[in-house]
Design an enzyme around this catalytic site. Structure first.
Site, PDB file in Angstrom:
ATOM      1  N   ASP A  77       0.576   5.297   0.443  1.00 36.65           N
ATOM      2  CA  ASP A  77      -0.332   6.354   0.531  1.00 36.65           C
ATOM      3  C   ASP A  77       0.204   7.692   0.434  1.00 36.65           C
ATOM      4  O   ASP A  77       1.352   7.970   1.392  1.00 36.65           O
ATOM      5  CB  ASP A  77      -0.798   6.040   2.050  1.00 36.65           C
ATOM      6  CG  ASP A  77      -2.163   6.908   2.040  1.00 36.65           C
ATOM      7  OD1 ASP A  77      -2.058   8.084   1.751  1.00 36.65           O
ATOM      8  OD2 ASP A  77      -3.037   6.496   2.863  1.00 36.65           O
ATOM      9  N   ASP A  87       3.381   1.382   3.212  1.00 38.80           N
ATOM     10  CA  ASP A  87       3.014   1.103   4.430  1.00 38.80           C
ATOM     11  C   ASP A  87       3.532  -0.094   5.175  1.00 38.80           C
ATOM     12  O   ASP A  87       2.982  -1.180   4.749  1.00 38.80           O
ATOM     13  CB  ASP A  87       1.524   1.196   4.557  1.00 38.80           C
ATOM     14  CG  ASP A  87       0.729   1.172   6.076  1.00 38.80           C
ATOM     15  OD1 ASP A  87       1.517   0.678   6.894  1.00 38.80           O
ATOM     16  OD2 ASP A  87      -0.187   1.765   6.050  1.00 38.80           O
ATOM     17  N   ASP A 100       0.968  -1.158   0.073  1.00 40.69           N
ATOM     18  CA  ASP A 100      -0.003  -0.111  -0.007  1.00 40.69           C
ATOM     19  C   ASP A 100       0.760   1.510  -0.096  1.00 40.69           C
ATOM     20  O   ASP A 100       1.841   1.311   1.082  1.00 40.69           O
ATOM     21  CB  ASP A 100      -0.967  -0.033   1.069  1.00 40.69           C
ATOM     22  CG  ASP A 100      -1.815   1.057   1.379  1.00 40.69           C
ATOM     23  OD1 ASP A 100      -2.165   1.658   0.506  1.00 40.69           O
ATOM     24  OD2 ASP A 100      -2.190   1.596   2.345  1.00 40.69           O
TER      25      ASP A 100
END
Lengths: 484, 407
Positions: free
Chosen positions: B120, B310, B118
């Site tokens: 972000d 992440d 992930d």
């Protein structure tokens, strides 16, 4: 290894000794490694488990003797000088021996012997002319798996075949020797089981020792034994002839030769990423971290010495695993083995009571899930996990003895070292700082947080703040998850 | 009542609160109807899930505070039927494979999990994030302060997570780095990599690899450390670093694989850019400068090259991942799948816009200038009533920047 590299190497060894809480004398270690390099030119000192074998209670010359015992494949001392007189004496003794043997031969054999002697003395050159060395046709010989090989490396499928030719009753006479082997492993741990002379006894006692460990249903014992056997095999393998070494490694590990020119001068082998990650599970040094490896196209690159170290890990994992193990109980064993198993159990009880730890009153229901998880796998837990766990217990007012009782489940448990570490965390030693377990945030980043904290009250910032009552009170609230 | 006038503007009056509540409900009902059009369309979204029968599914419903979990479907068709029926705000599938996906967590029988990453924009320390930190009052629009309550009516301020093109570019740069490591270092074939837009301000990457599926949490932790360069020791990689002299080191090579090569290439780029050590590239040798010189450059190289994923997401073997092509309830944009050859030029504000319907009249509290679905919208300092395409209206409403007009 030049002086600079040696310096760096010794310093890194000192660091890992410190990490293990082992007192190693810098000067002695360095001169021991120098001695090793001098007597074994071309050998890589990294194949020796210097810190593991080092015994701080020994004098320097005893230390050398201990390394010689553990690594008989290397030279550790100057060969003794032989005087001319002694040499002549030895020769005379040999001739007498042969003469005695010849007396027992029949006429035909004597004639054959005579032919052989003639050839040996006079016609050597002729023979060489007739059969020129067939170097071109020679392929790398495929080493045969002899009984000696099997005894050294009982990792081949032939081990099972060998054992299946025996009935349990037939091997019962080896019970005492097998028991000795288990107890030796118990005592020596990482230092490894010592070499045995007779290959049949060696192989049988290896198998029976395993049977004994499984039958006692003591997972710790099985692990401790596997640790000692794996260390023994690693030591043989480091000094093994090239072909056999490769055969053993390739039988056990999925390794391939390095074909990339950019890497082949540094590394001999590569292993698939997923397999590498499984193998290093119990290895804590920075040099094993994936981020410090040469990773290319799905493979991790390794030197031969490193592959041998991973071989030890795999052997340990394989022989310490209780999965797919035949169900044997002590009662099913033949009489002498039964007795041996019971002796081992007694020894184990003695050993444990000699630690004299207080009985542990574990209030695990008051422990957060992360600590419960470390408790459950304490035998395999990494250094960081153990640190967090010990700090947690200390802050929850468990005594050093209680903590040691839990830690003694580890196969590599060493009371002196563990006690030192626990007391260090408790602030009784060294910097006198009492440590707290890492915060929840840090636990998360270390990958030690369970289910992203969903099982804990939202507000806790440190595993210490977790209490069961508090969790109960929180229960009506639904678990939450931040969507990725 | 006389007394009520003396109450300072620290808490809004009951009637204001009730009105706000009613407005929010109306707004959600409207957004749900637009979402329903998407999930119930004759041309349903191209949702694809491999091995659906072994996964757990979950969703958030509109107006509910609880996630519905432990759902199991035998086929994508069954799943689509459920989505059309429920019309969720967010929809997920597990990265993990289970023997019994519908059982409670302890009894599911974990059988492996895809490797998930992930990225972000919020975690990248981008400078633009500070520039578009807004707080709005649902009545009075943009607030001056970043904390507390509206100075005029005492309403709670809404924190707006705005996303600009620089956020997307920042995340995209990390995505490209991630894909390079996955393919070059980990040797993962393109066919096993799925890239998706998160539907808001980042990207997801899912690796479907039989070899890596069984990795446990500790093994995934090693992968995270590899990508983020946590615990890296350049001296082990044969680079000049603490305690290591430059003498006797391998000559640096731009062609080296793994982190060593990546660091050497970044160092070389720095030298070219700064014009220092001209000629080094023709004859690269670490002994050409002092160790401290290299140390500084190598630190910079690592900071530049490390991949900011992440860590928690990748380590978790029980992660829920947004369903590809489902709608993100924070924006109304789709979690679009991105073909690997489109990673560089995929425009989320264009290609993830899937909501359809007639234009809507909304009351915009405040809005920075933005682009969506091929149209540009000027900055608005509201409250002001405007008519907008439905996707833009939903976008602002879900961000908390607009309400449904009463008209």
């Amino acid at each position: 290894m030049d002086e600079d590299v040696l310096e760096t190497y010794v310093r890194s060894l000192m660091k890992s000794a410190e990490y293990l809480g082992k007192a190693v004398n810098y000067i002695e270690l360095k001169s021991l490694i120098r001695r090793f390099m001098e007597f074994n030119p071309g050998a890589d000192p990294r194949v020796i488990d210097w810190v593991g074998v080092w015994d701080p209670t020994l004098t320097y010359s005893e230390q050398v003797a201990s390394f010689q015992q553990n690594y008989p494949g290397f030279r550790w001392r100057e060969a003794e000088e032989i005087t001319e007189e002694a040499f002549e004496q030895m020769k005379r003794r040999k001739v007498e021996e042969v003469f005695e043997a010849v007396k027992e031969l029949d006429e035909e054999s004597l004639r054959e012997l005579l032919e052989l002697i003639k050839r040996e003395l006079g016609e050597v050159e002729v023979i060489q002319e007739i059969t020129p060395a067939p170097t071109i046709l020679q392929e790398t010989p495929i080493p045969t798996i002899t009984l000696e090989v099997l005894a050294k490396y009982p990792v081949f499928p032939e081990t099972r075949e060998f054992f299946e030719t025996f009935e349990m009753e037939e091997v019962d006479d080896y019970a005492e020797a097998a028991k000795k082997r288990v107890l030796e492993a118990l005592q020596r741990g990482e230092k490894g089981v010592l070499p045995r002379e007779d290959p049949i006894e060696d192989l049988l006692t290896f198998i029976l020792a395993r049977v004994l460990c499984i039958a006692t249903k003591e997972p710790w014992l099985l692990k401790r034994w596997a640790l000692a056997e794996a260390a023994r095999m690693e030591r043989y393998l480091h000094v093994e002839a090239k072909e056999l070494k490769e055969l053993v490694l390739k039988t056990v590990l999925n390794i391939e030769a390095v074909d990339d020119r950019r890497l082949s001068d540094e590394f001999s082998y590569k292993v698939h990423l997923a397999e590498y990650l499984r193998l290093i599970r119990e290895l804590s040094g920075p040099e094993w971290r994936l981020v410090n490896r040469m990773v290319h196209r799905g493979y991790v690159h390794l030197t031969e010495a490193e592959v041998v170290r991973l071989f030890r890990q795999l052997v340990y994992q394989r022989f310490s695993s209780t999965e797919n193990v035949p169900k044997v109980s002590i009662k099913q064993l033949p009489p002498k083995l039964q007795e041996a198993a019971e002796d081992i159990m007694r020894e184990l009880v003695n050993l444990r009571s000699s630690y004299a730890y207080e009985t542990v009153v574990e209030h695990a229901e008051d422990w957060p899930p992360c600590m419960e998880a470390i408790r459950a796998r304490v035998a395999e837990a990494s250094h960081k996990e153990l640190f967090s766990f010990a700090a947690f217990l200390i802050n929850r007012r468990y005594s050093t003895e209680q903590i040691l009782a839990i830690l003694s489940e580890r196969p590599d448990f060493n009371e002196k070292i563990a006690r030192y570490q626990v007391e260090h965390i408790a602030g009784l030693r060294g910097s006198r700082t009492k440590y707290r377990p890492p915060s929840c945030q840090t636990m998360k980043s270390l990958g030690l947080c369970v289910e992203d904290g969903r099982l804990c009250p939202k507000w806790i910032k440190n595993p210490l703040e977790y209490r069961k009552e508090l969790k109960e009170r929180q229960k009506p609230k639904q678990p939450t998850q931040t969507p990725p | 009542m006389e007394g009520s006038r003396s109450i300072p503007a620290s808490s809004p009056s009951l009637s204001v609160r009730q009105a706000l509540q009613a407005e929010q409900e109306r707004r959600l009902r409207f957004v749900r109807s637009v979402f329903a059009r998407y999930y119930r369309s004759d041309q349903p979204p191209p949702i694809e899930v491999t091995e659906p029968e072994r996964r757990e599914f979950a969703y958030w419903e509109f107006g509910k505070q609880v996630m519905t979990r432990h759902l199991s479907f035998q086929s994508v068709g069954e799943l689509m039927k459920k989505l059309a029926e429920v019309v969720p705000l967010h929809a997920y599938r597990s990265s993990a494979y289970f023997r019994y996906p519908a059982a409670p967590m302890e009894e599911k029988g974990w059988e492996g999990a895809d490797l998930v990453f992930d990225i972000d924009a919020d975690h990248l320390d981008l400078t633009c994030v500070q520039e578009h930190q807004y707080r709005v009052c649902p009545v009075h629009g943009l607030a001056e302060v970043l904390e507390g309550k509206c100075a005029e009516c005492g309403s709670d301020l809404i924190e707006v997570e705005w996303v600009c093109e620089r956020c997307i570019e920042g995340a995209r740069a990390e995505l490209v780095k991630l894909l390079n490591v996955l393919m070059d270092d980990f040797g993962i074939p393109e066919s096993e990599i799925e890239v998706g837009f998160s539907g808001n301000r980042g990207f997801h990457v899912v690796v479907y690899s039989d070899a890596l599926r069984q990795l446990d949490q500790m093994a995934r932790r090693e992968i995270v450390m590899y990508l983020t360069c946590e615990g890296i020791d350049p001296s082990i990689l044969g680079l000049p670093w603490k305690g290591r002299k430059t003498k006797g080191l391998r000559r640096p090579s731009l062609e080296d694989p793994g982190w060593r090569g990546r660091i050497v290439r970044a160092v070389a780029r720095h030298l070219v850019r700064s014009g220092e050590m001209a000629g080094w590239l023709e004859d690269p040798d670490w002994s050409a400068a002092k160790p401290s010189y290299w140390r500084e450059l190598i630190s910079k190289a690592i900071a530049e090259e490390k991949v900011r994923i992440d860590p928690v997401v990748t380590q978790d073997v029980h992660r829920l991942v947004r369903l590809p092509w489902s709608l993100n309830g924070k924006t109304g944009l789709a979690a679009a799948r991105i073909p690997l050859d489109r990673v560089e030029d995929f425009d989320p504000f264009e290609e993830a816009v899937v909501l359809k319907g007639p234009p809507v009249k909304v009351r915009v509290l405040f809005s920075p200038k933005f682009k969506l679905g091929g149209e540009e919208f000027d900055a608005l300092e509201g409250p002001v009533e405007v008519r907008m395409p439905v996707a833009a209206a939903v976008y602002l409403m879900l961000k908390g920047l607009a309400t449904l007009s009463r008209g």
